[in-house]
Write a protein that holds these residues in place. Structure first.
Motif, short mmCIF file in Angstrom:
data_model
loop_
_atom_site.label_atom_id
_atom_site.label_comp_id
_atom_site.label_asym_id
_atom_site.label_seq_id
_atom_site.Cartn_x
_atom_site.Cartn_y
_atom_site.Cartn_z
N TYR A 103 0.84 -1.19 0.00
CA TYR A 103 0.00 0.00 0.00
C TYR A 103 0.88 1.24 0.00
O TYR A 103 1.90 1.28 0.70
CB TYR A 103 -0.88 0.04 1.25
CG TYR A 103 -2.14 -0.76 1.16
CD1 TYR A 103 -3.36 -0.16 0.85
CD2 TYR A 103 -2.13 -2.13 1.39
CE1 TYR A 103 -4.54 -0.89 0.77
CE2 TYR A 103 -3.30 -2.88 1.31
CZ TYR A 103 -4.50 -2.26 1.00
OH TYR A 103 -5.65 -2.99 0.91
N TYR A 138 -2.85 3.47 8.66
CA TYR A 138 -2.13 2.26 8.25
C TYR A 138 -2.47 1.10 9.18
O TYR A 138 -2.67 -0.03 8.73
CB TYR A 138 -0.62 2.49 8.26
CG TYR A 138 -0.09 3.30 7.11
CD1 TYR A 138 0.23 2.69 5.90
CD2 TYR A 138 0.09 4.67 7.21
CE1 TYR A 138 0.74 3.42 4.84
CE2 TYR A 138 0.59 5.41 6.16
CZ TYR A 138 0.91 4.79 4.97
OH TYR A 138 1.39 5.53 3.93
N LYS A 141 -5.72 -0.34 8.33
CA LYS A 141 -5.69 -1.18 7.13
C LYS A 141 -5.10 -2.55 7.46
O LYS A 141 -5.57 -3.58 6.97
CB LYS A 141 -4.88 -0.49 6.03
CG LYS A 141 -4.88 -1.20 4.69
CD LYS A 141 -6.28 -1.38 4.14
CE LYS A 141 -6.96 -0.10 3.77
NZ LYS A 141 -8.29 -0.32 3.14
N VAL A 376 -1.52 -1.30 -4.12
CA VAL A 376 -2.71 -0.48 -3.88
C VAL A 376 -2.26 0.96 -3.57
O VAL A 376 -1.54 1.17 -2.58
CB VAL A 376 -3.57 -1.01 -2.73
CG1 VAL A 376 -4.83 -0.15 -2.57
CG2 VAL A 376 -3.94 -2.47 -2.95
N THR A 377 -2.66 1.89 -4.39
CA THR A 377 -2.43 3.30 -4.13
C THR A 377 -3.73 3.90 -3.59
O THR A 377 -4.75 3.88 -4.28
CB THR A 377 -2.02 4.05 -5.41
OG1 THR A 377 -0.72 3.61 -5.83
CG2 THR A 377 -1.97 5.55 -5.17
#
Length: 390
Positions: A103, A138, A141, A376-377
């Motif tokens: 990410y 973060y 996630k 993943v951006t």
């Protein structure tokens, strides 16, 4: 629930008939003996009472992170996520090529940081880093993957998560788990902080974290059994994620190897340990709301993952629009409106109680990725013109 079993036999050799340009038929000799394996699909009552099926191939199952075939026992174990420094002084990074998913997200000051997610067999990664400090979006996630979250320092909001968010297991290499990190002598701080897969596993065991996934674990991605080209979509040979005028990383499609290669700071992004350029089968752009945190003096931001949004998915040289959604039984602290006031309420429950992002095509069907690594951006939803597809 009664179980159904459906066996499929696939062969590795396909007999092809070739035709010349003038219509003459030619026979092509097989280059190898045909081999076969069985894929068994069976209902699994443990999969959230849904109609999803558990699929095995010769005793192995599809990885939730890559869609590749792994041992069933390994699939039960938790992945690991690591915060990785991503500014130019940290290049080249170490161990990032071994990550199954990466990410990239913004931080204060317009820089980005990476979160690398590793399959549970990460102990063979001998050097990972440079490792940097955590931000709360973060660790949230990481919670979606039921992963152990590894970092070197943290913002005040991430620290609040560590103190109050009980489902989150975190390894603090700049604090309680300092014995399991090290500083390299060939770089200056703070760009010289590292660890290894083996050391991180030692820290996990020392902290007595469970190494198996929660019984309520829900996976994020679905995968095709084998590679499948997108039926629709536009050509995507180059994808630029221009966060700002000074921050424009990009991907270039390698048609020979059918992967997207990663570039930043004007050159290929390389893993220092292998010398290889980072490459990904799948690239996802997730548009999300980025919100300045009210009253924060250093410019920290919040990223809104809950609710619904849009994005893009690229694989095999094509790109399509997609949707995402996330809804949980429990809610996180909304730091964008706390104005510096943080409560001590303990937020408990299972990781999945806080929601797991689900991706779909624009018509609402589950998005299926091709087997392989994924980048993943997470990109500001008010800056969509910053995504440039060529």
């Amino acid at each position: 629930m009664n179980k159904r079993f459906l066996a499929l036999t696939l062969t590795s050799a396909i007999v092809l008939t070739a035709f010349s340009g003038c219509g003459k038929k030619e026979e092509e000799e097989p280059t190898s003996e045909a081999t076969s394996y069985s894929i068994t699909l069976n209902d699994n009552s443990m999969l959230d009472d849904s109609d999803e099926v558990l699929m095995t191939r010769d005793g192995k199952v599809m990885s939730d992170l890559t869609g590749e075939w792994i041992d069933q026992e390994l699939a039960k174990e938790r992945p690991m996520t690591v915060m990785v420094n991503n500014i130019i002084d940290a290049m080249p990074q170490s161990g990032v090529e071994s990550a199954a998913i990466i990410y990239e997200m913004l931080e204060e000051g317009g820089i980005t940081r990476l979160m690398a997610i590793y399959e549970p067999d990460y102990t063979g990664v001998e050097k990972i880093g440079p490792i940097r400090s955590a931000r709360h979006y973060y660790d949230r996630k990481a919670l979606e993957y039921d992963a152990v979250f590894v970092h070197w320092g943290q913002s005040i909001y991430a620290q609040h998560e560590f103190d109050t968010l009980k489902p989150l297991d975190q390894v603090d290499l700049n604090g309680k788990d300092g014995a399991y990190g090290f500083r390299a002598s060939d770089r200056v701080a703070p760009h010289n902080a590292y660890s290894s897969g083996d050391k991180i596993l030692q820290a996990i065991k020392s902290d007595e974290f469970d190494t198996n996934k929660s019984s309520s674990y829900k996976k994020m991605f679905s995968f095709n059994v084998s590679e499948k080209e997108l039926e629709d979509g536009n050509a995507a040979n180059k994808i630029t994620t221009a966060y700002s005028e000074g921050r424009k990383p990009w991907f270039e499609y390698d048609s020979e190897n059918k992967v997207y290669k990663r570039f930043q700071y004007g050159e290929p992004q390389i893993d220092a340990e292998t010398g290889n350029q980072l490459a990904f089968k799948n690239v996802i752009i997730q548009y999300a709301k980025h919100i300045p945190i009210k009253g924060d003096t250093v410019g920290c931001i919040d990223i809104e993952y809950s609710g619904k949004g849009e994005g893009l998915y690229a694989t095999d040289g094509k790109i399509i629009p997609i949707k995402w959604s996330k809804k949980g039984k429990k809610k996180f602290v909304d730091y964008s409106i706390t104005d510096g006031l943080l409560d001590d309420t303990k937020r408990k429950g299972n990781p999945s109680d806080y929601g797991v992002t689900q991706f779909t095509t624009m018509d609402g069907k589950p998005l299926k990725l091709n087997p392989g690594k994924t980048w993943v951006t997470v990109f500001p939803d008010d800056n969509k013109e910053g995504i440039i597809v060529e």
